[in-house]
Design a protein around this motif. Structure first.
Motif, PDB file in Angstrom:
ATOM      1  N   SER A  40     -68.158   6.725 -31.289  1.00 37.36           N
ATOM      2  CA  SER A  40     -68.631   7.807 -30.422  1.00 37.36           C
ATOM      3  C   SER A  40     -68.261   9.157 -31.026  1.00 37.36           C
ATOM      4  O   SER A  40     -67.071   9.448 -31.210  1.00 37.36           O
ATOM      5  N   PRO A  41     -69.222   9.997 -31.346  1.00 36.93           N
ATOM      6  CA  PRO A  41     -68.920  11.302 -31.970  1.00 36.93           C
ATOM      7  C   PRO A  41     -67.946  12.139 -31.152  1.00 36.93           C
ATOM      8  O   PRO A  41     -67.133  12.871 -31.712  1.00 36.93           O
ATOM      9  N   ARG A  42     -68.021  12.043 -29.832  1.00 36.36           N
ATOM     10  CA  ARG A  42     -67.141  12.847 -28.992  1.00 36.36           C
ATOM     11  C   ARG A  42     -65.787  12.179 -28.781  1.00 36.36           C
ATOM     12  O   ARG A  42     -64.744  12.812 -28.931  1.00 36.36           O
ATOM     13  N   ALA A  43     -65.811  10.894 -28.453  1.00 37.38           N
ATOM     14  CA  ALA A  43     -64.561  10.201 -28.114  1.00 37.38           C
ATOM     15  C   ALA A  43     -63.629  10.059 -29.307  1.00 37.38           C
ATOM     16  O   ALA A  43     -62.403  10.109 -29.161  1.00 37.38           O
ATOM     17  N   LYS A  44     -64.173   9.893 -30.514  1.00 39.35           N
ATOM     18  CA  LYS A  44     -63.332   9.604 -31.665  1.00 39.35           C
ATOM     19  C   LYS A  44     -62.418  10.754 -32.064  1.00 39.35           C
ATOM     20  O   LYS A  44     -61.518  10.585 -32.890  1.00 39.35           O
TER      21      LYS A  44
END
Length: 324
Positions: free
Chosen positions: A29-33
């Motif tokens: 996930s681009p945001r979660a990572k």
């Protein structure tokens, strides 16, 4: 459940496979990572191996994976050394210069900035002094190390032993704990066996752990910090590397140097029995002519092994011919 239970802080515990599944989803996930993932656990339970498994599962190549061990560093190793540069300024109409300093990042930090390193494993962070942990607080929360901005796509995975393991690990500073996903690695037979199969670890070691169960991992009482030797997955991997052409007493000596004495004796006996088993394929393909051992322990082991092969009536009939 009482209010005390609800308030009691507890890090969730999960197996290697479940942590791998969570990590793959999280770092995809681009945001979660952007939030780091930290896994604590007993020495040798495959925490670092999980980091590499995650990186490879996500498609990263060896040159895109970085590993750092903050316990071996000082803050200077992380932020670099300062250099002096001159800056002009004016006081009224009078021009002046002043010498200022700025940090020159180490090559490793520069690679985190440029994106050359895409997946970072921060290994054994709790062993590091607070001053170094503080540097990594800024890295995981602000993506910044002394003014050097880390690449926005960088994935960060952190490992550490637990304080109760008495392996030299201290407490992770609270502000760091509040900036990451925290998990504890739970050792399990299934996860260890699957991991060993994937890594092509010695088949006899893998079979022994599968047969012996939880007691083969750290022993009956779990990891014991006061014992000089614990049967961790890492130790078992090393057992599988011992030269099996050595004389029996020397082979046993090597096993006892890696795992507890009682488990070493059990493993060597188990291994001898396994080595005496006739080829399973021969039993299935030629049940009337396949050899039958005159050793009771080998026969018991063979029957246990053959039972796992019964997946059809035809196979069952062949096995009955062999047994009769």
């Amino acid at each position: 459940m009482t209010n005390q239970d609800i308030k009691a802080p507890k890090i969730p515990s999960a197996s290697f496979n479940n942590l791998l599944k969570f990590g793959m989803s999280h770092f995809s996930s681009p945001r979660a990572k952007k939030r780091a993932m930290m896994v604590l656990g007993a020495p040798g339970c495959a925490k670092t191996a999980l980091g590499y498994a995650l990186a490879y599962a996500l498609g990263y190549k060896d040159h895109e994976i970085g590993l750092t061990r903050p316990a071996l560093h000082t803050p200077v190793d992380e932020v670099g050394v300062p250099s002096v540069f001159e800056m002009e300024y004016y006081v009224g109409n009078e021009k002046s210069t002043i010498g200022l300093t700025k940090f020159n990042p180490p090559e490793f930090t520069h690679k985190l900035h440029t994106g050359e390193i895409k997946f970072l494993i921060i290994d054994e962070l709790p062993d590091a002094p607070v001053s170094v942990q503080n540097v990594w607080c800024g890295a995981v929360y602000d993506f910044d190390i002394a003014g050097v901005t880390l690449h926005p796509d960088l994935c960060m995975y952190v490992t550490g032993n637990r304080v109760e393991d008495r392996s030299g690990a201290g407490r992770v500073v609270t502000k760091f704990q509040n900036r990451v996903y925290q998990f504890e690695m739970a050792h399990s037979v299934k996860a260890t066996v699957n991991h060993f199969i994937d890594k092509d670890v010695c088949k006899e070691v893998t079979a022994f752990i599968h047969w012996r169960g939880e007691d083969a991992l750290y022993g009956e009482s779990g990891f014991q910090p006061n014992d000089p030797i614990n049967a961790s997955p890492r130790q078992w991997e090393e057992v599988g590397q011992i030269d099996d052409t050595l004389p029996a007493n020397i082979f046993m000596l090597g096993c006892q140097a890696l795992i507890p004495h009682a488990l070493a004796i059990e493993y060597v006996a188990f291994r001898k029995t396994i080595m005496d088993l006739p080829p399973i394929s021969e039993v299935l393909n030629n049940p009337t002519t396949a050899p039958i051992s005159d050793k009771v322990d080998v026969c018991y082991a063979l029957i246990s092994r053959l039972i796992t092969e019964v997946d059809s009536v035809a196979v069952f009939q062949k096995l009955m011919i062999y047994v009769m």
